[in-house]
Design a protein around this motif. Sequence first.
Motif, PDB file in Angstrom:
ATOM      1  N   ALA A   4       0.628  -1.039  -0.045  1.00  0.00           N
ATOM      2  CA  ALA A   4       0.036  -0.119   0.237  1.00  0.00           C
ATOM      3  C   ALA A   4       0.728   1.251  -0.019  1.00  0.00           C
ATOM      4  N   THR A   5       1.896   0.868   1.050  1.00  0.00           N
ATOM      5  CA  THR A   5       2.611   2.240   0.410  1.00  0.00           C
ATOM      6  C   THR A   5       3.727   2.466  -0.728  1.00  0.00           C
ATOM      7  N   ALA A   6       4.053   1.814  -1.147  1.00  0.00           N
ATOM      8  CA  ALA A   6       4.591   1.814  -2.582  1.00  0.00           C
ATOM      9  C   ALA A   6       3.693   2.047  -3.331  1.00  0.00           C
ATOM     10  N   VAL A   7       1.920   2.159  -3.697  1.00  0.00           N
ATOM     11  CA  VAL A   7       1.459   2.399  -4.443  1.00  0.00           C
ATOM     12  C   VAL A   7       0.668   3.721  -4.167  1.00  0.00           C
ATOM     13  N   ARG A   8       0.917   4.251  -2.756  1.00  0.00           N
ATOM     14  CA  ARG A   8       1.376   5.384  -2.620  1.00  0.00           C
ATOM     15  C   ARG A   8       2.275   6.411  -3.372  1.00  0.00           C
ATOM     16  N   TRP A   9       3.828   5.836  -3.142  1.00  0.00           N
ATOM     17  CA  TRP A   9       4.739   6.476  -3.446  1.00  0.00           C
ATOM     18  C   TRP A   9       4.719   6.731  -4.764  1.00  0.00           C
ATOM     19  N   VAL A  10       4.768   5.478  -5.179  1.00  0.00           N
ATOM     20  CA  VAL A  10       3.962   5.558  -6.982  1.00  0.00           C
ATOM     21  C   VAL A  10       3.219   6.947  -7.823  1.00  0.00           C
ATOM     22  N   ARG A  11       1.978   7.176  -6.455  1.00  0.00           N
ATOM     23  CA  ARG A  11       1.243   8.642  -7.818  1.00  0.00           C
ATOM     24  C   ARG A  11       2.359   8.869  -6.904  1.00  0.00           C
ATOM     25  N   ALA A  12       2.926   9.656  -5.796  1.00  0.00           N
ATOM     26  CA  ALA A  12       3.236  10.303  -5.646  1.00  0.00           C
ATOM     27  C   ALA A  12       4.709  10.724  -6.716  1.00  0.00           C
ATOM     28  N   HIS A  13       5.198  10.114  -7.443  1.00  0.00           N
ATOM     29  CA  HIS A  13       6.296   9.924  -8.303  1.00  0.00           C
ATOM     30  C   HIS A  13       6.070  10.048  -9.522  1.00  0.00           C
ATOM     31  N   ALA A  14       4.510  10.209 -10.014  1.00  0.00           N
ATOM     32  CA  ALA A  14       3.815   9.578 -11.209  1.00  0.00           C
ATOM     33  C   ALA A  14       4.188  10.310 -12.155  1.00  0.00           C
ATOM     34  N   ALA A  15       4.348  11.444 -12.459  1.00  0.00           N
ATOM     35  CA  ALA A  15       5.326  11.829 -13.238  1.00  0.00           C
ATOM     36  C   ALA A  15       6.692  11.493 -13.802  1.00  0.00           C
ATOM     37  N   ASP A  16       7.332  11.522 -13.188  1.00  0.00           N
ATOM     38  CA  ASP A  16       8.997  11.023 -13.038  1.00  0.00           C
ATOM     39  C   ASP A  16       8.801   9.283 -13.183  1.00  0.00           C
ATOM     40  N   LEU A  17       7.925   8.550 -12.833  1.00  0.00           N
ATOM     41  CA  LEU A  17       8.163   7.226 -13.681  1.00  0.00           C
ATOM     42  C   LEU A  17       7.310   7.642 -14.864  1.00  0.00           C
ATOM     43  N   CYS A  18       6.673   7.898 -15.323  1.00  0.00           N
ATOM     44  CA  CYS A  18       5.702   8.325 -16.343  1.00  0.00           C
ATOM     45  C   CYS A  18       4.504   7.212 -16.603  1.00  0.00           C
ATOM     46  N   ALA A  19       4.004   7.300 -15.008  1.00  0.00           N
ATOM     47  CA  ALA A  19       2.930   6.613 -14.480  1.00  0.00           C
ATOM     48  C   ALA A  19       1.756   7.092 -14.349  1.00  0.00           C
TER      49      ALA A  19
END
Length: 290
Positions: free
Chosen positions: A126-141
């Motif tokens: 769950a925390t990793a999903v939050r992290w992905v959303r926080a870095h979505a622009a950097d990850l192109c996600a």
Amino acid sequence: WMVAEEITSGTSATTFSTGARITRAEAATFLHRYAGSPDVTVDPTRALCPIEYQPGVTLRVFEPASCPTDGNRVVMTGGPNSSFFDGRFAPLGYVHVDVDYRNPGYSGRLDAGTLRAFGWSVSDLATAVRWVRAHAADLCADPDRIAAAGYSYGAITALSLAYTLGELTPGEVIVADGVGDPTVVGDEMPPPPPAWLEPYSPDIQAAVSFAGFALAHTIDPGEPPVLLFHGTNDTVIPYPLAQQTCAAATAVGITCELVTHNAGHAATDAVGNFDDAINRTDAFLRRELG
């Protein structure tokens, strides 16, 4: 010298911030220009070095070769056998994030220690999903198109995030026939996510299970669709548990696909032909995530 070599042009038309720190991206840009700006080929089967996304816990990111304007779909994996998926999703255009779950107390059977382990693993996912959303622009996600997948322990973790997170309460009894004895949920809870990640949602939009099942006794309308691969001769996680998960989902109108093979629990048994299973997973996620 750096200006003359066209490595940098400063931080403005009149300023060179020689005392300022630079980011990893800026450092990489300087080195690339210093090398003569050679063409770069991205190998999507290789992950970035482990990233510590919360204290003491790491993840790896496999990046696809392209970055569409609306961002790429995301697949989260993890668990003891997560290398099963390395290099499989990024070539298909997914940002693939593999999480190093903590699982203190895991025994391989349903007991108090294993429930404690799943609590920590689900929290890490769950925390990793939050992290992905926080870095979505950097990850192109795309933060609105995130799925979780896994094999065995990782599959149960993914399905637990989809259907169980926040629903298991201390004192509740969990029953999973063939996996262990009826077990009472303990009162120990993993720590909350870092404060800076709390504004981001841990919700996922789809789940994929390879030889797993959902710990939740009930699945609610509107929760994520699920694709399950399972061997009918599985003696580690008996096939009826996967049937139970699918029946609970379809009973409330949630899409569930159950793909079966006349085989056991081993990774290759659970999916039959692995390439076909990944292609079917890709088709499922494209349809359900959009």
